[in-house]
Design an enzyme around this catalytic site. Structure first.
Site, PDB file in Angstrom:
ATOM      1  N   PHE A 118       0.854  -1.178   0.000  1.00  0.00           N
ATOM      2  CA  PHE A 118       0.000   0.000   0.000  1.00  0.00           C
ATOM      3  C   PHE A 118       0.897   1.238   0.000  1.00  0.00           C
ATOM      4  CE2 PHE A 118      -4.719  -0.121   1.312  1.00  0.00           C
ATOM      5  CZ  PHE A 118      -4.992  -1.131   0.400  1.00  0.00           C
ATOM      6  N   GLN A 231      -8.607  13.893   4.838  1.00  0.00           N
ATOM      7  CA  GLN A 231      -7.989  13.145   3.747  1.00  0.00           C
ATOM      8  C   GLN A 231      -8.963  13.002   2.580  1.00  0.00           C
ATOM      9  OE1 GLN A 231      -7.059   8.674   3.892  1.00  0.00           O
ATOM     10  NE2 GLN A 231      -5.036   9.623   4.009  1.00  0.00           N
ATOM     11  N   HIS A 233      -9.402  10.875  -0.513  1.00  0.00           N
ATOM     12  CA  HIS A 233      -8.898   9.651  -1.138  1.00  0.00           C
ATOM     13  C   HIS A 233      -8.688   9.945  -2.616  1.00  0.00           C
ATOM     14  CE1 HIS A 233      -8.495   5.503  -2.431  1.00  0.00           C
ATOM     15  NE2 HIS A 233      -8.460   5.124  -1.171  1.00  0.00           N
ATOM     16  N   LEU A 247     -15.863   4.768  -3.204  1.00  0.00           N
ATOM     17  CA  LEU A 247     -14.459   4.409  -3.072  1.00  0.00           C
ATOM     18  C   LEU A 247     -14.002   3.399  -4.117  1.00  0.00           C
ATOM     19  CD1 LEU A 247     -11.876   4.697  -1.368  1.00  0.00           C
ATOM     20  CD2 LEU A 247     -12.678   2.747  -0.015  1.00  0.00           C
ATOM     21  N   GLU A 250      -7.571   1.494  -2.634  1.00  0.00           N
ATOM     22  CA  GLU A 250      -6.144   1.585  -2.882  1.00  0.00           C
ATOM     23  C   GLU A 250      -5.561   0.235  -3.269  1.00  0.00           C
ATOM     24  OE1 GLU A 250      -2.158   3.202  -0.516  1.00  0.00           O
ATOM     25  OE2 GLU A 250      -4.144   3.952   0.016  1.00  0.00           O
ATOM     26  N   ARG A 281      -1.442   9.069   0.090  1.00  0.00           N
ATOM     27  CA  ARG A 281      -2.728   9.504  -0.452  1.00  0.00           C
ATOM     28  C   ARG A 281      -2.790  11.002  -0.684  1.00  0.00           C
ATOM     29  NH1 ARG A 281      -7.056   5.688   2.892  1.00  0.00           N
ATOM     30  NH2 ARG A 281      -6.598   3.780   1.727  1.00  0.00           N
ATOM     31  N   HIS A 345     -12.719  11.563   2.335  1.00  0.00           N
ATOM     32  CA  HIS A 345     -12.653  10.171   2.779  1.00  0.00           C
ATOM     33  C   HIS A 345     -12.514   9.998   4.286  1.00  0.00           C
ATOM     34  CE1 HIS A 345     -11.807   5.924   2.558  1.00  0.00           C
ATOM     35  NE2 HIS A 345     -10.552   6.055   2.954  1.00  0.00           N
ATOM     36  N   ARG A 379      -3.247   9.902   6.704  1.00  0.00           N
ATOM     37  CA  ARG A 379      -3.305   8.496   7.129  1.00  0.00           C
ATOM     38  C   ARG A 379      -2.812   7.572   6.032  1.00  0.00           C
ATOM     39  NH1 ARG A 379      -6.803   4.527   6.222  1.00  0.00           N
ATOM     40  NH2 ARG A 379      -8.394   5.888   5.320  1.00  0.00           N
TER      41      ARG A 379
END
Length: 543
Positions: A118, A231, A233, A247, A250, A281, A345, A379
């Site tokens: 990730f 955040q 996304h 969404l 990721e 992100r 997000h 995050r």
């Protein structure tokens, strides 16, 4: 209005996502637990929607120290170090709990939990169950909860907290789906209501992600930190219209998905040539937004996310939800790219907590997305599901160990809340209209790119919306009025904190910032806001 029911418990847990359920499981070891869920447990909130995975150090080549370093660097060094340390050290133990309780994660050929890469992480440490990891977790947790004596109230929404004469939270006033009032009395309360990016026009959050916990805790006198850190996304669906922001996990990039602009250029080489699509992100979201703003986006205002170079069987096995989702839109991701754009997000800020999940108000604990400090300014994907388990367990344990409350509850505070509810019957404006106006204001003037004039305009408008006299046509939509009231409060907290931070840091980008700082050496720390004070902390920086 009057109180229709009184319920007593040692621990009251507000919220039924991953953090709330884990807290209730732990607290049940110490006494009677009541859990209140705004939705049907397992059907609302973000955990059940989470697709990507759960970060934990499970391999010898990885280490807790490296996970901590990645988390701090990804969070632009705004994380509370003690909270980040607890997260990375205890995530493997909480993963082991889930497996022991029956969670089915993807595994390697030698039957070890599989891990995928990730963004912003030096090792593949994201455990997963296809692209439905959160759903697998919440079903396992609810099954475990069923084995406890926890009393679950579903489709019941907490409206406000009640404090005793000593200033400690002594429970909460709530509405059930018929509009009846319930008073929950408790020795300790765990707040696990999740996030609030539904204050933005385009959001990945479920309909329940309206910031209720932030707003209720603020009104009760709690201090919140870093609320400007929202955040976005990088990859939310662009179309059809009613699916905007949904969404696109990721995990798609973790499995090798490529980001391409309308010219079919792999544009991340301009923004992070080393990590490319697996950058953090905040970097990827700004890169996509910049491509679109500078005219290299698609006609729908997005970019392409392409997995057509991957074997069809890999997509079918590891991204089944994404495949199904886009097939429903008429796009076969095995043969053509997805169109994506940033979407609101996750809120990294929230209630200030200690490692024991204590807030600044006695009797109130917080965990999950409603708590701040764990993730700093940005995050890492995969850290949120780990957060729910590490701090859900901690909140439940320390709330469970809390002594019996001794202070008397002032009936006048209960009357104050019920009078507020009665006032909605005399309102003048539909909460639907206020909600729509608020969401557009936040998206247009407090989004990915910010500046002081827009933020001040947004704050003024949000405050005017908050002053509107919301109208409840019947008891059935009293809750809608309460929800929009909370959304206005949460939006105000975000904008106020965005005005307080004069630098670019993680997810917070001020185009008019006159302070150039390196996150590792920035003189600024947390923004803070409460009923009695607000500001930005400064920290010592070595020369």
């Amino acid at each position: 209005m009057h109180v229709d029911e009184i319920v007593d418990a040692h621990v009251l847990v507000v919220g039924s996502g991953g953090a709330g359920v884990r807290a209730a499981i732990e607290a049940s070891r110490y006494g009677d637990v009541v859990m209140v869920s705004k939705t049907i447990a397992g059907k609302g909130g973000c955990t059940t929607m989470a697709e990507g995975g759960y970060n934990a150090v499970l391999r010898d080549r990885d280490s807790v120290d490296v996970h901590r370093e990645d988390t701090l660097k990804g969070g632009a060094y705004l994380n509370d170090p003690a909270l980040a340390d607890a997260l990375v050290r205890e995530a493997p133990e909480r993963m082991a709990d889930l497996v022991r309780w029956g969670a089915v994660f993807d595994v390697t050929e030698d039957r070890q939990v599989a891990q995928r890469p990730f963004g912003g992480q030096r090792f593949p440490r994201t455990c997963y169950a296809g692209d439905r990891t959160g759903h697998e977790m919440i079903m396992t947790l609810l099954d475990r909860l069923d084995a406890t004596d926890t009393h679950l109230y579903q489709e019941v929404s907490v409206v406000d907290f009640i404090k005793d004469e000593n200033g400690a939270v002594a429970g909460a006033i709530a509405l059930d789906r018929d509009g009846d009032v319930v008073f929950f009395r408790s020795d300790a309360t765990v707040l696990a209501t999740g996030g609030g990016t539904q204050v933005y026009d385009i959001s990945t959050n479920s309909a329940a992600g309206t910031g209720d916990g932030f707003a209720m805790a603020y009104r009760a006198g709690a201090e919140l930190i870093d609320m400007e850190m929202v955040q976005f996304h990088p990859t939310g669906a662009v179309y059809p219209y009613d699916a905007r922001g949904r969404l696109v996990t990721e995990a798609v990039r973790g499995e090798g998905g490529l980001l391409l602009n309308a010219r079919r250029e792999r544009f991340m080489k301009r923004y992070d040539p080393e990590r490319m699509e697996l950058s953090t992100r905040d970097v990827v979201a700004r890169a996509i937004a910049t491509e679109v703003l500078e005219g290299r986006g698609t006609s729908r205002g997005g970019v392409y996310l392409d997995v057509t170079h991957l074997p069809a069987e890999t997509i079918e096995a590891r991204l089944p939800v994404m495949l199904e989702q886009f097939l429903a839109y008429g796009v076969d991701i095995r043969r053509e790219p997805m169109e994506v754009a940033p979407t609101a997000h996750h809120i990294m800020g929230g209630l200030r907590i200690t490692p024991e999940c204590r807030t600044t108000i006695p009797g109130l604990f917080a965990c999950g997305e409603v708590a701040g400090g764990v993730h700093g300014a940005n995050r890492l994907g995969g850290n949120a599901l780990a957060d729910t388990q590490v701090f859900g367990k901690r909140a439940g344990e320390f709330a469970g160990k809390a002594p019996a409350r001794s202070g008397r509850i002032d009936p006048a505070r209960i009357d104050e809340v019920t009078r507020m509810l009665d006032g909605f019957f005399e309102g003048a404006i539909s909460p639907v209209d206020v909600r729509k106006d608020l969401k557009l204001t936040m998206w247009n003037q407090a989004g990915i790119f910010r500046n002081a004039p827009d933020l001040r305009t947004a704050l003024g408008h949000v405050r005017r919306l908050a002053d509107k006299r919301l109208c409840a046509a019947s008891t059935a939509n009293l809750l809608e009025c309460c929800t929009v009231r909370n959304m206005c409060t949460t939006a105000s907290l975000i904008v106020r904190c965005a005005l307080l931070r004069p630098e670019n840091r993680g997810a917070h980008v001020r185009l008019d910032a006159d302070v150039a700082t390196d996150p590792a050496t920035s003189p600024f720390s947390h923004t803070y806001v409460s009923l009695t004070r607000e500001g930005i902390e400064r920290r010592e920086v070595a020369a």
